[in-house]
Write an enzyme that holds these catalytic residues in place. Structure first.
Site, short mmCIF file in Angstrom:
data_model
loop_
_atom_site.label_atom_id
_atom_site.label_comp_id
_atom_site.label_asym_id
_atom_site.label_seq_id
_atom_site.Cartn_x
_atom_site.Cartn_y
_atom_site.Cartn_z
N ASP A 91 6.41 0.45 -1.41
CA ASP A 91 6.98 0.05 -0.12
C ASP A 91 6.32 0.74 1.08
O ASP A 91 6.90 0.81 2.16
CB ASP A 91 8.48 0.35 -0.10
CG ASP A 91 8.80 1.82 -0.32
OD1 ASP A 91 7.87 2.62 -0.57
OD2 ASP A 91 10.00 2.19 -0.24
N GLU A 92 5.10 1.20 0.90
CA GLU A 92 4.48 2.01 1.96
C GLU A 92 2.96 1.85 1.94
O GLU A 92 2.35 1.79 0.88
CB GLU A 92 4.87 3.47 1.71
CG GLU A 92 4.65 4.41 2.84
CD GLU A 92 5.18 5.81 2.51
OE1 GLU A 92 5.01 6.70 3.36
OE2 GLU A 92 5.75 6.00 1.42
N ASP B 123 6.40 1.48 6.55
CA ASP B 123 7.34 1.86 5.50
C ASP B 123 8.49 0.85 5.51
O ASP B 123 9.17 0.68 6.52
CB ASP B 123 7.87 3.27 5.78
CG ASP B 123 8.70 3.82 4.63
OD1 ASP B 123 8.83 3.13 3.60
OD2 ASP B 123 9.22 4.94 4.76
#
Length: 391
Positions: free
Chosen positions: A104-105, A9
């Site tokens: 973003d993960e 993350d």
């Protein structure tokens, strides 16, 4: 086979990108989002802003009340997408089994990487920071559920005004113990309403939920109750879901110093070919096109490829091909900064025995034995004899 799943993350991703665009923002309280007079909300906020209680999804007007000196930055979606793609590219270089779940993960199946999980986690974390300037937190466990919670626990445990850059490892067999003291809301599928219903039963922590009779949970919540009970025990079989077809498998290395030695370069190509071969066999794939990537000290980068007569997953065949390609573009003694090996034209269809020939079938079985021995005793325990270069 037990799995090892890495969850990554990016820490305050939008803010981290904005700091790259404008380094003067570092250490300051700022938020990315809409204007307060237009009902804007906080999309992301810096860790300095979080010290004042500012949080994502908060109305920007409220954020300004909590932190009057808050700087508001408009979105730059193009930059976010570009850097996200570059992060995912590095994860796909780590393993072909990557599931991106947001900008973003992502989850990455690192089961076939022999290095300890913490070493792999810190290596990819450091690489993303060094090459892209982006901080990230990582969780590793035997399944996606626990890996994601591990990341969250690591981020929440961090102190200070900077990115957490956390790495949290949950050893296989310790999932329930790790989850037990955590609030039940941290489990997937436990929203505010479900959490309130569980609280009425005296269930506050994940450990409380794990200890509760599963049949009673099923009676109260249906199949969702069964799922909650198993999740509370750290049990999840959710697979890595690859939304796109894997088009190629590659491995490369950048030398700390330019390399001129022909033997060192050939040895490196053989090792990279072995890594690519292992990943192909792990994924039950074969490929027909072998590619060489080579970069000179002035950063000029060349790629050359050759198409084989039939698909392969064999280390020797890949290595001999890329060594031949290298000899075609590099004169002896010419320095090299980076070198890489790739295989594309992938298929899951095994080559027919009559196409392979008996000799090739013997080599394939022999390679399978070596894979098993290296899996059990380590990669350095046994190797094939040195192969001869093609005439």
């Amino acid at each position: 086979m037990p799995r090892t799943i890495l969850h990554l993350d990016l820490d305050a991703f939008f803010c981290a990108v904005e700091e790259l665009r404008d380094p003067s923002l570092r250490g300051k309280a700022f938020a990315v989002g809409g204007k307060p007079d237009q009902r804007g909300v906080v999309a992301s906020c810096s860790y300095a802003a979080r010290q004042f209680g500012v949080r994502s999804a908060m109305p920007m007007a409220r954020a300004l009340k909590l932190c009057p000196e808050l700087t508001i930055i408009s979105h730059h979606h193009g930059n976010y997408g570009e850097l996200s793609d570059r992060v995912m590219e590095r994860l796909n270089n780590l393993s072909p089994l990557v599931e991106q779940i947001s900008i973003d993960e992502a989850f990455v199946d690192i089961s076939d990487i022999r290095d300890p999980a913490e070493v792999t986690a810190r290596t990819i974390q450091n690489r993303i920071q060094a090459e892209l300037g982006l901080p990230c937190s990582v969780g590793v466990a035997s399944n996606k559920l626990v890996a994601k919670i591990a990341t969250e626990v690591g981020k929440h445990s961090a102190r200070g005004a900077g990115p957490p850059n956390a790495v949290t490892i949950v050893p296989a067999g310790k999932e329930a113990e790790f989850l037990a003291p955590l609030p039940v809301e941290m489990l997937w599928g436990v929203g505010p309403k479900t959490a309130a219903s569980l609280s009425e039963l005296g269930i506050k922590t994940i450990g409380d939920l794990a200890a509760w009779d599963e049949k009673d949970l099923v009676a109260r919540f249906g199949e969702h109750g069964r799922e909650m009970s198993r999740h509370a025990k750290g049990i999840s079989v959710s697979p890595i879901i690859i939304e796109h077809e894997v088009k190629s498998i590659s491995q490369e290395t950048t030398f700390s110093r330019d390399v001129r030695d022909d033997k060192v370069l050939e040895s490196t190509l053989k090792e990279l070919s072995a890594q690519v071969g292992r990943r192909l066999r792990r994924s039950d794939l074969t490929g027909k096109t072998v590619k060489l990537k080579i970069r000179w000290p002035d950063f000029t980068t060349l790629t050359r490829q050759a198409t084989l007569s039939s698909p392969t997953d064999q280390d020797d065949e890949i290595a001999l091909t890329v060594i031949t390609l290298m000899k075609g573009v590099r004169s002896p003694g010419k320095p090299v900064r980076l070198i890489g090996v790739g295989v594309s034209g992938l298929t899951t269809e095994a080559r027919q025995l009559e196409l392979w020939g008996m000799e090739s079938e013997k080599k394939r079985k022999f390679q399978g034995v070596i894979d098993e021995l290296q899996e059990k005793f380590g990669r350095k325990t046994i190797h094939k004899g040195q192969m001869k270069d093609r005439e």
